[in-house]
Design a protein around this motif. Structure first.
Motif, PDB file in Angstrom:
ATOM      1  N   LEU A  67       0.825  -1.205   0.000  1.00  0.00           N
ATOM      2  CA  LEU A  67       0.000   0.000   0.000  1.00  0.00           C
ATOM      3  C   LEU A  67       0.868   1.268   0.000  1.00  0.00           C
ATOM      4  O   LEU A  67       0.601   2.222  -0.728  1.00  0.00           O
ATOM      5  N   LEU A  68       1.942   1.255   0.798  1.00  0.00           N
ATOM      6  CA  LEU A  68       2.807   2.446   0.837  1.00  0.00           C
ATOM      7  C   LEU A  68       3.438   2.706  -0.535  1.00  0.00           C
ATOM      8  O   LEU A  68       3.581   3.854  -0.961  1.00  0.00           O
TER       9      LEU A  68
ATOM     10  N   ALA B 112       9.954   3.856   3.481  1.00  0.00           N
ATOM     11  CA  ALA B 112       9.173   3.327   4.610  1.00  0.00           C
ATOM     12  C   ALA B 112       8.578   1.967   4.245  1.00  0.00           C
ATOM     13  O   ALA B 112       8.458   1.076   5.099  1.00  0.00           O
ATOM     14  N   ALA B 113       8.208   1.794   2.966  1.00  0.00           N
ATOM     15  CA  ALA B 113       7.685   0.492   2.527  1.00  0.00           C
ATOM     16  C   ALA B 113       8.739  -0.593   2.736  1.00  0.00           C
ATOM     17  O   ALA B 113       8.432  -1.719   3.162  1.00  0.00           O
ATOM     18  N   SER B 114       9.991  -0.251   2.470  1.00  0.00           N
ATOM     19  CA  SER B 114      11.045  -1.264   2.656  1.00  0.00           C
ATOM     20  C   SER B 114      11.192  -1.617   4.138  1.00  0.00           C
ATOM     21  O   SER B 114      11.464  -2.761   4.489  1.00  0.00           O
ATOM     22  N   LEU B 115      10.978  -0.632   5.012  1.00  0.00           N
ATOM     23  CA  LEU B 115      11.073  -0.905   6.454  1.00  0.00           C
ATOM     24  C   LEU B 115       9.908  -1.784   6.921  1.00  0.00           C
ATOM     25  O   LEU B 115      10.076  -2.618   7.815  1.00  0.00           O
TER      26      LEU B 115
ATOM     27  N   ALA C 201       4.964   5.783  10.517  1.00  0.00           N
ATOM     28  CA  ALA C 201       3.936   5.349  11.475  1.00  0.00           C
ATOM     29  C   ALA C 201       3.127   4.193  10.885  1.00  0.00           C
ATOM     30  O   ALA C 201       2.847   3.195  11.562  1.00  0.00           O
ATOM     31  N   LEU C 202       2.788   4.319   9.591  1.00  0.00           N
ATOM     32  CA  LEU C 202       1.989   3.268   8.941  1.00  0.00           C
ATOM     33  C   LEU C 202       2.809   1.989   8.768  1.00  0.00           C
ATOM     34  O   LEU C 202       2.289   0.876   8.945  1.00  0.00           O
ATOM     35  N   ALA C 203       4.080   2.144   8.437  1.00  0.00           N
ATOM     36  CA  ALA C 203       4.938   0.955   8.295  1.00  0.00           C
ATOM     37  C   ALA C 203       4.983   0.186   9.612  1.00  0.00           C
ATOM     38  O   ALA C 203       4.993  -1.049   9.635  1.00  0.00           O
ATOM     39  N   ALA C 204       4.987   0.929  10.730  1.00  0.00           N
ATOM     40  CA  ALA C 204       5.047   0.280  12.047  1.00  0.00           C
ATOM     41  C   ALA C 204       3.724  -0.389  12.410  1.00  0.00           C
ATOM     42  O   ALA C 204       3.692  -1.241  13.297  1.00  0.00           O
ATOM     43  N   GLY C 205       2.617   0.040  11.755  1.00  0.00           N
ATOM     44  CA  GLY C 205       1.305  -0.529  12.071  1.00  0.00           C
ATOM     45  C   GLY C 205       0.425   0.395  12.898  1.00  0.00           C
ATOM     46  O   GLY C 205      -0.639  -0.004  13.375  1.00  0.00           O
ATOM     47  N   CYS C 206       0.866   1.643  13.092  1.00  0.00           N
ATOM     48  CA  CYS C 206       0.072   2.608  13.858  1.00  0.00           C
ATOM     49  C   CYS C 206      -1.096   3.137  13.018  1.00  0.00           C
ATOM     50  O   CYS C 206      -1.093   3.044  11.790  1.00  0.00           O
TER      51      CYS C 206
ATOM     52  N   GLY D 250      15.448   6.962   8.422  1.00  0.00           N
ATOM     53  CA  GLY D 250      16.267   5.794   8.725  1.00  0.00           C
ATOM     54  C   GLY D 250      15.489   4.784   9.570  1.00  0.00           C
ATOM     55  O   GLY D 250      14.286   4.942   9.803  1.00  0.00           O
ATOM     56  N   ARG D 251      16.175   3.761  10.055  1.00  0.00           N
ATOM     57  CA  ARG D 251      15.516   2.779  10.930  1.00  0.00           C
ATOM     58  C   ARG D 251      15.058   3.428  12.227  1.00  0.00           C
ATOM     59  O   ARG D 251      14.061   3.036  12.823  1.00  0.00           O
ATOM     60  N   TYR D 252      15.819   4.459  12.676  1.00  0.00           N
ATOM     61  CA  TYR D 252      15.441   5.144  13.915  1.00  0.00           C
ATOM     62  C   TYR D 252      14.058   5.791  13.769  1.00  0.00           C
ATOM     63  O   TYR D 252      13.309   5.884  14.731  1.00  0.00           O
ATOM     64  N   GLY D 253      13.757   6.262  12.566  1.00  0.00           N
ATOM     65  CA  GLY D 253      12.459   6.897  12.321  1.00  0.00           C
ATOM     66  C   GLY D 253      11.322   5.908  12.504  1.00  0.00           C
ATOM     67  O   GLY D 253      10.237   6.266  12.984  1.00  0.00           O
ATOM     68  N   LEU D 254      11.572   4.656  12.148  1.00  0.00           N
ATOM     69  CA  LEU D 254      10.563   3.610  12.355  1.00  0.00           C
ATOM     70  C   LEU D 254      10.451   3.279  13.840  1.00  0.00           C
ATOM     71  O   LEU D 254       9.350   3.121  14.377  1.00  0.00           O
ATOM     72  N   GLU D 255      11.601   3.194  14.515  1.00  0.00           N
ATOM     73  CA  GLU D 255      11.618   2.817  15.938  1.00  0.00           C
ATOM     74  C   GLU D 255      10.759   3.754  16.779  1.00  0.00           C
ATOM     75  O   GLU D 255      10.184   3.341  17.783  1.00  0.00           O
ATOM     76  N   GLU D 256      10.671   5.037  16.370  1.00  0.00           N
ATOM     77  CA  GLU D 256       9.852   5.989  17.134  1.00  0.00           C
ATOM     78  C   GLU D 256       8.419   5.497  17.287  1.00  0.00           C
ATOM     79  O   GLU D 256       7.749   5.814  18.256  1.00  0.00           O
TER      80      GLU D 256
END
Ligand code: NDP
Length: 511
Positions: free
Chosen positions: A90-91, A134-137, A185-190, A483-489
């Motif tokens: 989707l992303l 973000a899709a790759s993350l 946020a969406l990649a993380a599932g939020c 980066g990956r840190y952006g996802l970790e947030e």
């Protein structure tokens, strides 16, 4: 100085100005809606004075409805329970749609913010890249496993979405900044509630249209238009919100930390900067001067990464200042719709006055204006432009050396020793970014280690990559984006401890 010495681009083709304003409404639970009380606000183009957007003005009712929708969408797992592959698909679709609509989004970004159209197009292209990254993350979300805790134990660290995220964005890079937050946020599932600045609501609404077209389930992303009060404030206090991600002023950032503390929400902040570029005597002066001019005039200085103070070795300070002034005269200021323009309009008359008052105060404090220093008139356009301005004789106690001017105003400071350069660079409440110019790798490395900033550029300025984290130390922020840190947030950590077999020694003897 007369403005004849500058490179000005007068109003040209008005054919791309809209005949009708863009109509922006809230997106709540998959539906576009007006405010319950019928409230609206309008946005006029800062450069042309034309009405470009009429937007619904949200209140408590719309904000609560949006938060409720995001909460429901998170709790029933319509998004968070999808596999990474489906979220990524989707992303990627959204990224393709952004590319398809790039011209339309860029035009509206220019009309609402006053930034040059060629820059806006590049930003939208960069935003699409963030959705792809973000899709790759989303497909490489993983935690840890601990297999050395003893033969009867397996430990796992799971990464789970934080939950409902409030995303509050400013007016200086509306589409790019929402794209530094929302796809991660969406990649993380939020799920999310998004509030753009009331000065630049349209392109976030356009993004909402693309999210629906891409097939994002209703309620996963909700958009509420309106002001910090009451919309933004409720987004930071409501018990159903788990996290706040904010970009804007340090003053509002601090108030968000306070208001989010009652419910102990996770808070991520990208705030201001007073970013130094330090030029040593052995620097490649040609490259440094070009980067200084880029660093201060890009986005008319309305940029958290603005290189708003240069700290130059006294041996080359006058040469660098003179060359910066000469190059400043060549930067094309003017009609944002002209593809040759590199610096456009200031976002609002209030902001223009704020910039000017910093310059006036600097002069009163003893600094010297070497170029510019006042508003700029561009033929056929609104009085919302500010001259490229260079101020020398600035010392570290002056407001212009410490505070975020957020305009095309450069302060020049001088140093003699390395320690002095570091002390001046670190002498600010902010710690967002810093730059060093020297041909000596040891000088660059030592500077990099000792400067307190979230990003350090050596022999370059303001490069950025989706892969590299971005954020500030000290009062420039909390947490990181990209980066990956952006996802970790947007992730929470859950520890799982699994006993293997019935090996646990009883705590109480049952014999
Ligand atoms: P603000 O920090 O005031 O606003 C940023 C966003 O926060 C906007 O969407 C705003 O809504 C919202 N907001 C305002 N008050 C609250 C609140 N109490 N709770 C939650 N959200 C709130 O920035 P401004 O746009 O007013 O700009 C002011 C100054 O901030 C600039 O002159 C500049 O110095 C700095 N700034 C820094 C930025 C950066 O990237 N570091 C970006 C933008 C500004 P709304 O404005 O719609 O009411």
């Amino acid at each position: 100085m007369t403005t004849h010495d500058l490179t000005l681009i007068a109003a040209s083709d008005r054919s791309s100005l809209p005949a009708e304003p863009f109509s922006a409404r809230h997106l709540i639970d998959g539906n576009w809606c007006d405010s319950a009380d019928g409230g609206v606000f309008e946005r006029h183009s800062p450069a042309h004075g034309v009405l470009v957007t009429r937007a619904s003005s949200g209140g408590v009712a719309e904000t609560e409805a949006a938060i409720k929708a995001a909460r429901r969408a998170f709790d029933d797992g319509r998004w968070s329970s999808l596999g990474g592959k489906d979220r990524a698909t989707l992303l990627l679709r959204v990224a393709d749609l952004i590319d398809r609509e790039r011209g339309r989004i860029a035009l509206m970004e220019t009309l609402e913010s006053g930034k040059p159209i060629s820059q806006a197009k590049a930003e939208i292209e960069g935003a699409a890249d963030l959705w792809r990254y973000a899709a790759s993350l989303a497909r490489s979300l993983y935690g840890d496993s601990h297999n050395a805790l003893g033969s009867d134990m397996l430990g796992m660290v799971l990464k789970e979405p934080v939950g409902v995220a409030s995303i509050i964005t400013p007016w200086n890079f509306p589409f790019l900044i929402v794209s530094q937050k929302l796809p991660f946020a969406l990649a993380a599932g939020c799920t999310a509630i998004v509030k753009p600045s009331e000065l630049t609501p349209a392109t976030t609404v356009m993004l909402g249209e693309l999210l629906l077209e891409a097939g994002l389930p209703a309620g996963v992303v909700n958009i509420v238009l309106g002001h910090g009060q009451p919309v933004g404030a409720l987004m930071t206090t409501h018990a159903d919100v788990d996290m706040v991600s904010f970009t804007g002023s340090t003053a509002v950032g601090k108030s968000i930390v306070a208001s989010a503390s009652a419910t102990l929400k996770k808070v991520s902040l990208e705030l201001g900067g007073k970013n130094p570029q330090v030029v040593f005597a052995d620097a490649d002066i040609d490259s440094a001067v070009d980067a200084i001019v880029f660093g201060i005039y890009f986005n008319a200085g309305e940029c958290c990464n603005s290189g708003s103070r240069i700290i130059v070795h006294s041996d080359v300070a006058e040469e660098v200042t003179e060359r910066v002034i000469a190059l400043s005269r060549k930067v094309p200021f003017g009609d944002p719709l002209n593809p040759d323009t590199q610096v456009g309009a200031i976002v609002s008359p209030e902001h223009q006055s704020k910039i000017d008052s910093y310059v006036t105060t600097a002069v009163a404090e003893g600094a010297t204006i070497r170029l510019g220093g006042g508003p700029l008139t561009v033929a056929g356009l609104q009085d919302q432009f500010y001259q490229p301005t260079v101020i020398s004789g600035v010392t570290s106690g002056m407001a212009i050396a410490r505070e975020e001017v957020f305009g095309p105003v450069l302060s020049v400071l001088q140093f003699d020793t390395f320690d002095e350069a570091i002390a001046l660079a670190n002498d600010a409440a902010y710690g967002l970014s810093a730059g060093v110019w020297s041909e000596n790798v040891h000088t660059c490395l030592e500077f990099t280690r000792r400067v307190r900033a979230g990003t350090v550029w050596t022999n370059t300025w303001m490069d950025g990559f989706a892969e590299l984290p971005f954020g500030g130390m000290k009062e420039s922020g909390l947490g990181r984006e990209l980066g990956r840190y952006g996802l970790e947030e947007y992730l929470e950590v859950k520890t799982v401890q699994m006993r293997i077999g019935r090996t646990r020694a009883p705590w109480v003897s049952n014999r």
